[in-house]
Motif scaffolding. Structure first.
Motif, short mmCIF file in Angstrom:
data_model
loop_
_atom_site.label_atom_id
_atom_site.label_comp_id
_atom_site.label_asym_id
_atom_site.label_seq_id
_atom_site.Cartn_x
_atom_site.Cartn_y
_atom_site.Cartn_z
N TRP A 170 0.68 -1.12 0.10
CA TRP A 170 -0.22 -0.01 -0.08
C TRP A 170 1.00 1.09 0.04
O TRP A 170 1.39 1.67 1.04
CB TRP A 170 -1.02 -0.05 1.16
CG TRP A 170 -2.21 0.89 1.27
CD1 TRP A 170 -2.08 2.13 1.45
CD2 TRP A 170 -3.26 0.71 0.62
NE1 TRP A 170 -3.33 2.73 1.14
CE2 TRP A 170 -4.27 1.77 0.60
CE3 TRP A 170 -3.88 -0.58 -0.03
CZ2 TRP A 170 -5.47 1.84 0.15
CZ3 TRP A 170 -5.26 -0.35 -0.47
CH2 TRP A 170 -6.26 0.74 -0.46
N ALA A 171 1.15 1.88 -1.18
CA ALA A 171 2.15 2.86 -1.19
C ALA A 171 1.35 4.09 -1.48
O ALA A 171 1.60 4.85 -2.37
CB ALA A 171 3.09 2.46 -2.63
N VAL A 172 0.48 4.46 -0.75
CA VAL A 172 -0.42 5.81 -0.85
C VAL A 172 0.19 6.40 0.42
O VAL A 172 -0.05 5.97 1.55
CB VAL A 172 -1.70 5.54 -0.69
CG1 VAL A 172 -2.64 6.92 -0.90
CG2 VAL A 172 -2.11 4.50 -1.84
N PRO A 173 0.56 7.60 0.48
CA PRO A 173 1.00 8.78 1.55
C PRO A 173 -0.45 8.69 2.55
O PRO A 173 -1.26 8.76 1.99
CB PRO A 173 1.52 9.78 1.07
CG PRO A 173 0.84 10.13 -0.37
CD PRO A 173 0.52 8.67 -1.03
N GLU A 174 0.01 8.69 3.94
CA GLU A 174 -0.90 8.95 4.95
C GLU A 174 -1.31 10.29 4.95
O GLU A 174 -0.56 11.10 5.17
CB GLU A 174 -0.31 8.60 6.30
CG GLU A 174 -1.60 8.57 7.48
CD GLU A 174 -0.85 8.27 8.64
OE1 GLU A 174 0.16 7.66 8.63
OE2 GLU A 174 -1.73 8.49 9.55
N ILE A 175 -2.55 10.76 4.63
CA ILE A 175 -3.00 12.02 4.67
C ILE A 175 -4.51 11.98 5.33
O ILE A 175 -5.42 11.19 5.36
CB ILE A 175 -3.21 12.37 3.31
CG1 ILE A 175 -1.87 12.38 2.58
CG2 ILE A 175 -3.95 13.82 3.18
CD1 ILE A 175 -2.12 12.63 1.06
N GLY A 176 -4.59 13.02 6.26
CA GLY A 176 -5.90 13.14 7.10
C GLY A 176 -6.00 11.68 7.56
O GLY A 176 -5.27 11.20 8.19
N ASP A 177 -7.49 11.33 7.54
CA ASP A 177 -7.89 9.87 8.09
C ASP A 177 -7.76 8.76 7.06
O ASP A 177 -8.50 8.14 7.31
CB ASP A 177 -9.31 10.29 8.75
CG ASP A 177 -10.45 10.62 7.63
OD1 ASP A 177 -9.76 10.83 6.58
OD2 ASP A 177 -11.24 11.06 8.15
N ASN A 178 -7.02 9.02 5.89
CA ASN A 178 -6.98 8.08 5.00
C ASN A 178 -6.08 6.66 5.52
O ASN A 178 -5.98 5.78 4.51
CB ASN A 178 -6.42 8.58 3.73
CG ASN A 178 -5.05 8.56 3.61
OD1 ASN A 178 -4.35 8.22 4.58
ND2 ASN A 178 -4.62 8.49 2.19
N ARG A 179 -6.03 6.42 6.73
CA ARG A 179 -5.56 5.25 7.26
C ARG A 179 -6.71 4.69 8.36
O ARG A 179 -6.28 3.54 8.73
CB ARG A 179 -4.16 5.46 7.78
CG ARG A 179 -3.15 5.33 7.00
CD ARG A 179 -3.00 4.09 5.91
NE ARG A 179 -1.80 3.98 5.17
CZ ARG A 179 -1.58 4.82 4.10
NH1 ARG A 179 -2.39 5.48 3.84
NH2 ARG A 179 -0.61 4.70 3.52
N ASP A 180 -7.39 5.33 8.48
CA ASP A 180 -8.17 4.97 9.74
C ASP A 180 -9.02 3.53 9.68
O ASP A 180 -9.06 2.87 10.40
CB ASP A 180 -9.56 5.84 9.91
CG ASP A 180 -9.10 7.14 10.62
OD1 ASP A 180 -7.89 7.45 10.82
OD2 ASP A 180 -9.91 7.99 10.96
N TRP A 181 -8.98 3.11 8.27
CA TRP A 181 -9.61 1.85 7.95
C TRP A 181 -8.69 0.62 8.38
O TRP A 181 -9.07 -0.52 8.43
CB TRP A 181 -9.86 1.56 6.45
CG TRP A 181 -8.75 2.11 5.75
CD1 TRP A 181 -8.82 3.05 5.08
CD2 TRP A 181 -7.75 1.13 5.39
NE1 TRP A 181 -7.46 3.19 4.23
CE2 TRP A 181 -6.93 1.96 4.38
CE3 TRP A 181 -7.43 -0.22 5.25
CZ2 TRP A 181 -5.66 1.34 3.58
CZ3 TRP A 181 -6.21 -0.74 4.57
CH2 TRP A 181 -5.45 0.19 4.00
N ILE A 182 -7.39 1.06 8.75
CA ILE A 182 -6.38 -0.12 9.01
C ILE A 182 -7.17 -0.75 10.44
O ILE A 182 -6.99 -2.17 10.62
CB ILE A 182 -5.07 0.70 9.44
CG1 ILE A 182 -4.59 0.89 7.78
CG2 ILE A 182 -4.22 -0.45 10.18
CD1 ILE A 182 -3.17 1.24 8.13
N GLN A 183 -7.68 0.08 11.22
CA GLN A 183 -8.25 -0.41 12.44
C GLN A 183 -9.16 -1.82 12.28
O GLN A 183 -9.24 -2.79 12.81
CB GLN A 183 -9.17 0.55 12.93
CG GLN A 183 -8.32 1.86 13.22
CD GLN A 183 -7.76 1.94 14.83
OE1 GLN A 183 -7.88 1.31 15.47
NE2 GLN A 183 -7.01 2.84 14.80
#
Lengths: 356, 356
Positions: free
Chosen positions: B137-150
């Motif tokens: 997953w080579a997309v930079p972390e921006i705002g809450d665009n990683r929240d789904w990892i939970q």
DNA sequence: GTGAAAGCGCTAACAC
DNA sequence: GTGTTAGCGCTTTCAC
């Protein structure tokens, strides 16, 4: 909070959930599950609901691979590229991904280790064995790295070439580099410059040769002589721009304008001018090629021939899909096409004599 | 020269050549052909020769798809990226392709239309359904665009994240942006500058925040106060570099050095300085971030914090393959890993007070 | 409406 | 050494 939350692990040995697992749990045949998956009408509403429920409970995901095997369709395109670390190829790829995405196609990406492919067969075979439905060859034409096209066996799938000289019998999408070279040079001529030099890209690149030819022909058409001392070749890099511009200044001291083969070398050229106190555009006008965003912020901002590589990639995908579709329809042959995209001149301070 | 040569057409309706075609022609069972293909020892030399002959005559290519189906192995990695038109993501991809190539893996490429993914499930499912053996997953972390990892369900395959804050339970490979920010700032401090401003990237980007934090902490550690008027935020573009540097000059007139969040904005900053007659580094020193080749040819060449994104991509692939391999070996769980790559300071004229 | 059987292209397991 | 059988996960007949 449970331990599992603190340190999530990745289970690896889980067996894949198949259509049969779903069928068993929903107490139907796998055929019925298949019908539900494919939205066939002939399933009782009650059954459909039950099956969907199980699918979601199990988080079942049908195997695209098994489907490809049956349908002989993969909805996948093979993309062969090279030099992704450079701006051009990655822009083109960007256009390709965008358009493929829109059409619901997936991409199999292969980046060649260099521009000079010795043997393309393993690459083609690898792509073909994975059932790609079409191939985009997005590697610039350099030296004899297209000679193999002659001996290319009749492919069962369409193939499109980017950034190369049009050839009979193959589909090609390309920027009109020749027109770009003319555009740049004619603009300089129109501004009244007469001693127009050229810093070309490496001449084993087809694109570099085209741009150079455009420059040369524009000068000829204006009734001007072109001598060998008024042009030099770099390797596209800023460093080479510095080096070659120094040579050019020596060889062609009366130069009052220069057309540079790309914006990065133009940056190098500006650097040389800056250090020697040569004013741009008062002493020498500059026109670049590519249209990278930074060019608008060079010192001074430079006029450039802007090429839309994303559009190039996008069109390549469209053409390829059209070829695939037409083949699928009438089961007949596909007629190769040649498409040319005209670049645009973007005028900025570096080439306008009147500017301060 | 025959007409066929002048205008090659692409045959499309040809049926795929299968192992059975080969078997029939070679007058053996398809199993024997399979043995030959897989270089099994238990085939008579004479038979082997004959089968190979037919394979070559027919230009037969085994279906990788059918093989994947059987072996439950695709030798394919799923790469999810975004913003390929920017230099960073394409550099990273370049490192990924290189390393994957070396390991004999193919890439399924998916570029997200934007940085903010609403629903990642379709993407994951699409990749999983195609039997990829691992995901980057080579997309930079921006705002809450990683929240789904939970809420990420336990995946059957390993997944590695790039360019984001390390999180327990997931594998992450990333540049140490914080150290980079410190490196830049400490260098400026060491040169004797005390009024050090900052032009950051957009602060919803994790990377931008890290660089900023490095700058701030370095100043604190040096016993200097940090006020809000001494920094501004751009959007990574050269244009925003111009705009924000103008604001910063207004807010913080005593500034004698500035750490800029990337090289492109630094170009914009230089442009502003140039226009206002502010000398670099005599009046204001400049340090950028990224280490793009052009930075060495800006006017003046700028000091920058160089990050090796190709290495980042390369390491990500290595880790992923290792995870895949370890899973395949002991059929056990895979322990997530966090890897950090330190950037390097490249010193040039823009930050060395003694330089002319 | 639903299920059973055959088969996409290939290989593993077992026979001979 | 070589062939036969079964089956990877799914869909397409064609029954019922």
């Amino acid at each position: 909070m449970p331990v599992a939350q603190e340190k999530r692990r990745v289970m690896v040995s889980k067996r894949r959930i198949t259509i049969r697992d779903v069928a068993a749990l929903a107490e139907v045949s796998n055929q019925t599950v298949s019908r539900v998956l494919n939205d066939r009408p002939d399933v009782a509403e009650e059954t459909r609901q039950r099956v969907w429920q199980v699918i979601e409970d199990l988080n079942y995901q049908p195997s695209a691979i098994a489907r490809s095997l049956i349908h002989q369709r993969s909805f996948t395109l093979g993309i062969v590229t090279a030099g992704l670390k450079f701006i051009g190829p990655s822009q083109t790829l960007n256009g390709i991904t965008k358009q493929a995405e829109e059409a619901g196609y997936t991409l199999l990406l292969k980046e060649l280790p260099g521009f000079h492919t010795v043997d393309i067969n393993p690459i083609l075979n690898m792509l073909l064995s994975r059932q790609v439905e079409g191939i985009i060859w997005a590697v610039p034409e350099i030296g004899d790295n297209r000679d193999w096209i002659q001996g290319l066996p009749e492919l069962a799938i369409p193939m499109i070439f980017l950034d190369m000289q049009a050839r009979p019998g193959v589909s090609v999408v390309t920027i009109d580099n020749y027109s770009g070279g003319r555009l740049a040079t004619e603009h300089l001529l129109a501004q009244g410059y007469v001693h127009i030099g050229h810093l070309s890209g490496p001449l084993d690149w087809w694109e570099a040769r085209q741009r150079q030819a455009g420059w040369q022909d524009a000068l000829h058409d204006a009734g001007l002589q072109v001598s060998n001392r008024q042009w030099v070749s770099g390797n596209w890099s800023t460093a080479s721009g510095v080096q070659e511009m120094e040579r050019l200044l020596e060889n062609y001291p009366e130069m009052d304008a220069v057309f540079v083969g790309n914006d990065q070398m133009a940056l190098g050229a500006l650097q040389v001018f800056c250090q020697r106190g040569i004013r741009v555009p008062e002493d020498v006008a500059v026109v670049g090629f590519d249209g990278i965003p930074e060019a608008a912020y060079y010192c001074p901002p430079i006029t450039t021939v802007s090429q839309d590589l994303r559009e190039l990639g996008s069109i390549a995908v469209q053409e390829l899909l059209q070829a695939i579709e037409s083949a699928r329809q009438d089961h007949t042959t596909y007629e190769p096409k040649q498409i040319t995209i005209r670049p645009e001149l973007v005028v900025r301070e570096s080439s306008v004599a009147a500017s301060v």
